[in-house]
Design a protein around this motif. Structure first.
Motif, PDB file in Angstrom:
ATOM      1  N   GLY A 191       2.589   9.972  -6.940  1.00  0.00           N
ATOM      2  CA  GLY A 191       2.733  11.157  -6.820  1.00  0.00           C
ATOM      3  C   GLY A 191       3.252  12.293  -8.393  1.00  0.00           C
ATOM      4  O   GLY A 191       3.947  12.060  -9.285  1.00  0.00           O
ATOM      5  N   LYS A 192       3.260  13.218  -8.568  1.00  0.00           N
ATOM      6  CA  LYS A 192       2.821  13.908  -9.302  1.00  0.00           C
ATOM      7  C   LYS A 192       3.662  15.179  -9.784  1.00  0.00           C
ATOM      8  O   LYS A 192       3.936  15.479 -10.693  1.00  0.00           O
ATOM      9  CB  LYS A 192       1.507  14.416 -10.174  1.00  0.00           C
ATOM     10  CG  LYS A 192       0.172  13.452 -10.449  1.00  0.00           C
ATOM     11  CD  LYS A 192      -0.969  13.242 -11.096  1.00  0.00           C
ATOM     12  CE  LYS A 192      -2.076  14.586  -9.821  1.00  0.00           C
ATOM     13  NZ  LYS A 192      -2.721  15.323 -10.729  1.00  0.00           N
ATOM     14  N   THR A 193       3.990  16.101  -8.752  1.00  0.00           N
ATOM     15  CA  THR A 193       5.519  16.685  -8.664  1.00  0.00           C
ATOM     16  C   THR A 193       6.606  16.015  -8.674  1.00  0.00           C
ATOM     17  O   THR A 193       7.018  15.244  -8.394  1.00  0.00           O
ATOM     18  CB  THR A 193       5.530  17.258  -6.892  1.00  0.00           C
ATOM     19  OG1 THR A 193       3.862  17.367  -6.397  1.00  0.00           O
ATOM     20  CG2 THR A 193       6.439  18.320  -7.180  1.00  0.00           C
ATOM     21  N   VAL A 194       6.781  16.525  -9.802  1.00  0.00           N
ATOM     22  CA  VAL A 194       8.338  16.558 -10.382  1.00  0.00           C
ATOM     23  C   VAL A 194       9.122  17.801 -10.263  1.00  0.00           C
ATOM     24  O   VAL A 194      10.312  17.745 -10.615  1.00  0.00           O
ATOM     25  CB  VAL A 194       8.145  16.689 -11.798  1.00  0.00           C
ATOM     26  CG1 VAL A 194       6.930  15.184 -12.569  1.00  0.00           C
ATOM     27  CG2 VAL A 194       7.849  18.126 -12.842  1.00  0.00           C
ATOM     28  N   TYR A 195       8.488  19.025  -9.375  1.00  0.00           N
ATOM     29  CA  TYR A 195       9.720  19.922  -8.946  1.00  0.00           C
ATOM     30  C   TYR A 195       9.058  20.226  -7.500  1.00  0.00           C
ATOM     31  O   TYR A 195       7.926  20.833  -8.135  1.00  0.00           O
ATOM     32  CB  TYR A 195      10.233  20.418 -10.520  1.00  0.00           C
ATOM     33  CG  TYR A 195      11.158  21.592  -9.874  1.00  0.00           C
ATOM     34  CD1 TYR A 195      12.422  21.707  -9.610  1.00  0.00           C
ATOM     35  CD2 TYR A 195      11.113  23.307  -9.093  1.00  0.00           C
ATOM     36  CE1 TYR A 195      13.698  22.750  -9.036  1.00  0.00           C
ATOM     37  CE2 TYR A 195      11.885  24.448  -9.121  1.00  0.00           C
ATOM     38  CZ  TYR A 195      13.353  23.788  -8.934  1.00  0.00           C
ATOM     39  OH  TYR A 195      14.527  24.467  -8.703  1.00  0.00           O
ATOM     40  N   ALA A 245       0.551  -1.814   0.063  1.00  0.00           N
ATOM     41  CA  ALA A 245       0.237  -0.011  -0.132  1.00  0.00           C
ATOM     42  C   ALA A 245       0.617   1.225  -0.240  1.00  0.00           C
ATOM     43  O   ALA A 245       0.457   2.194  -0.186  1.00  0.00           O
ATOM     44  CB  ALA A 245      -0.941   0.243   1.140  1.00  0.00           C
ATOM     45  N   LEU A 246       1.984   0.956   0.385  1.00  0.00           N
ATOM     46  CA  LEU A 246       2.718   2.392   0.607  1.00  0.00           C
ATOM     47  C   LEU A 246       4.249   2.799  -0.450  1.00  0.00           C
ATOM     48  O   LEU A 246       4.174   4.206  -0.865  1.00  0.00           O
ATOM     49  CB  LEU A 246       3.775   2.373   2.399  1.00  0.00           C
ATOM     50  CG  LEU A 246       3.675   2.253   3.411  1.00  0.00           C
ATOM     51  CD1 LEU A 246       4.174   1.915   4.634  1.00  0.00           C
ATOM     52  CD2 LEU A 246       2.919   4.209   3.602  1.00  0.00           C
ATOM     53  N   THR A 247       3.980   1.694  -1.192  1.00  0.00           N
ATOM     54  CA  THR A 247       4.466   1.529  -2.635  1.00  0.00           C
ATOM     55  C   THR A 247       3.475   2.169  -3.774  1.00  0.00           C
ATOM     56  O   THR A 247       3.971   3.627  -3.939  1.00  0.00           O
ATOM     57  CB  THR A 247       5.053   0.222  -2.837  1.00  0.00           C
ATOM     58  OG1 THR A 247       6.686  -0.424  -1.920  1.00  0.00           O
ATOM     59  CG2 THR A 247       6.197   0.004  -4.409  1.00  0.00           C
ATOM     60  N   ILE A 248       2.386   2.016  -3.513  1.00  0.00           N
ATOM     61  CA  ILE A 248       1.775   2.050  -4.419  1.00  0.00           C
ATOM     62  C   ILE A 248       1.442   3.677  -4.402  1.00  0.00           C
ATOM     63  O   ILE A 248       1.288   4.736  -4.554  1.00  0.00           O
ATOM     64  CB  ILE A 248       0.168   1.425  -3.879  1.00  0.00           C
ATOM     65  CG1 ILE A 248       0.484  -0.083  -4.530  1.00  0.00           C
ATOM     66  CG2 ILE A 248      -0.960   2.459  -5.188  1.00  0.00           C
ATOM     67  CD1 ILE A 248      -0.747  -0.958  -4.757  1.00  0.00           C
ATOM     68  N   LEU A 294       6.144  22.531  -9.720  1.00  0.00           N
ATOM     69  CA  LEU A 294       5.900  21.685 -11.215  1.00  0.00           C
ATOM     70  C   LEU A 294       5.074  20.568 -10.898  1.00  0.00           C
ATOM     71  O   LEU A 294       5.904  19.700 -10.306  1.00  0.00           O
ATOM     72  CB  LEU A 294       6.693  21.831 -12.334  1.00  0.00           C
ATOM     73  CG  LEU A 294       6.502  21.229 -13.533  1.00  0.00           C
ATOM     74  CD1 LEU A 294       6.129  22.567 -14.158  1.00  0.00           C
ATOM     75  CD2 LEU A 294       7.966  21.453 -14.645  1.00  0.00           C
ATOM     76  N   GLU A 295       4.138  19.796 -11.102  1.00  0.00           N
ATOM     77  CA  GLU A 295       2.630  19.277 -11.115  1.00  0.00           C
ATOM     78  C   GLU A 295       2.551  18.814 -12.296  1.00  0.00           C
ATOM     79  O   GLU A 295       2.215  19.425 -13.351  1.00  0.00           O
ATOM     80  CB  GLU A 295       2.258  19.221  -9.844  1.00  0.00           C
ATOM     81  CG  GLU A 295       1.184  18.038  -9.767  1.00  0.00           C
ATOM     82  CD  GLU A 295       0.291  18.194  -8.442  1.00  0.00           C
ATOM     83  OE1 GLU A 295      -0.907  18.925  -8.583  1.00  0.00           O
ATOM     84  OE2 GLU A 295       1.094  17.976  -7.170  1.00  0.00           O
ATOM     85  N   ARG A 296       2.932  17.368 -12.365  1.00  0.00           N
ATOM     86  CA  ARG A 296       2.360  16.376 -13.815  1.00  0.00           C
ATOM     87  C   ARG A 296       1.303  16.551 -13.397  1.00  0.00           C
ATOM     88  O   ARG A 296       0.010  16.042 -12.645  1.00  0.00           O
ATOM     89  CB  ARG A 296       2.920  14.946 -14.147  1.00  0.00           C
ATOM     90  CG  ARG A 296       2.726  14.314 -15.474  1.00  0.00           C
ATOM     91  CD  ARG A 296       3.029  13.211 -15.423  1.00  0.00           C
ATOM     92  NE  ARG A 296       2.474  13.212 -16.224  1.00  0.00           N
ATOM     93  CZ  ARG A 296       3.496  11.706 -17.273  1.00  0.00           C
ATOM     94  NH1 ARG A 296       4.194  10.950 -16.679  1.00  0.00           N
ATOM     95  NH2 ARG A 296       3.313  10.832 -18.738  1.00  0.00           N
ATOM     96  N   GLN A 297       0.169  17.105 -14.587  1.00  0.00           N
ATOM     97  CA  GLN A 297      -1.336  16.295 -15.270  1.00  0.00           C
ATOM     98  C   GLN A 297      -1.870  15.402 -15.053  1.00  0.00           C
ATOM     99  O   GLN A 297      -0.983  14.575 -16.077  1.00  0.00           O
ATOM    100  CB  GLN A 297      -1.588  18.024 -16.284  1.00  0.00           C
ATOM    101  CG  GLN A 297      -1.374  19.592 -15.218  1.00  0.00           C
ATOM    102  CD  GLN A 297      -2.322  19.631 -14.302  1.00  0.00           C
ATOM    103  OE1 GLN A 297      -3.524  19.550 -13.889  1.00  0.00           O
ATOM    104  NE2 GLN A 297      -1.293  19.681 -13.016  1.00  0.00           N
TER     105      GLN A 297
END
Length: 155
Positions: free
Chosen positions: A23-27, A15-18, A152-155
């Motif tokens: 996470g969508k944050t790249v920076y 569950a923790l790995t999933i 910066l977050e991936r959509q």
């Protein structure tokens, strides 16, 4: 019996790995300013290297201020250079920090955290984004701003 004791830790690890992989944050980086006064000529710089996936990315500005900040808003100029496209972008944003009655809109006790949406960028694999931020207030030196950040977050 021993098999049952292992099930819970294994399920928890999965569950923790999933959750961690979603996470969508790249920076996400903050730069410090002098709380005594951020000078207009003190430009903060950020570099986002080597985008890993072609996608749309949401940009957000983060601010941390304290109670010595004397205004209800902060005007920021955000200049971006996206390479290798050689695309130049310049945005001025009005960050409203207090409501009409002078109440702080941020979260916190001694320092107040704010997040402001900037723009959505379409970036390609391998792109680099150079970002420069400075304030655009009438006063040359503005006190009370501790940190300015980019997310910066991936959509």
């Amino acid at each position: 019996m021993r098999k049952n004791k292992l099930v819970l830790p294994v399920m928890l690890a999965v569950a923790l790995t999933i959750v961690a992989c979603k996470g969508k944050t790249v920076y996400h980086q903050y730069e410090h300013t002098a709380v005594e006064g951020w000078e207009r000529t003190d430009t903060l710089s950020y570099t986002i290297d080597d985008i890993k996936a072609t996608a749309d990315y949401q940009e957000e500005i983060g601010l941390r201020i304290n109670s010595t900040y004397p205004f209800t808003s902060l005007f920021l100029v955000v200049e971006q250079h996206i390479r290798p496209m050689n695309l130049l972008r310049k945005d001025t944003i009005n960050c409203r920090l207090m409501d009409q009655d002078g109440n702080i809109k941020g979260r916190g006790l001694n320092y107040y955290q704010y997040n402001f949406m900037l723009t959505t960028l379409h970036l390609n694999v391998g792109d680099t984004v150079d970002i420069r931020i400075h304030h655009n207030m009438r006063r040359e030196i503005v006190p009370g701003i501790a940190d300015v950040g980019i997310r910066l977050e991936r959509q």
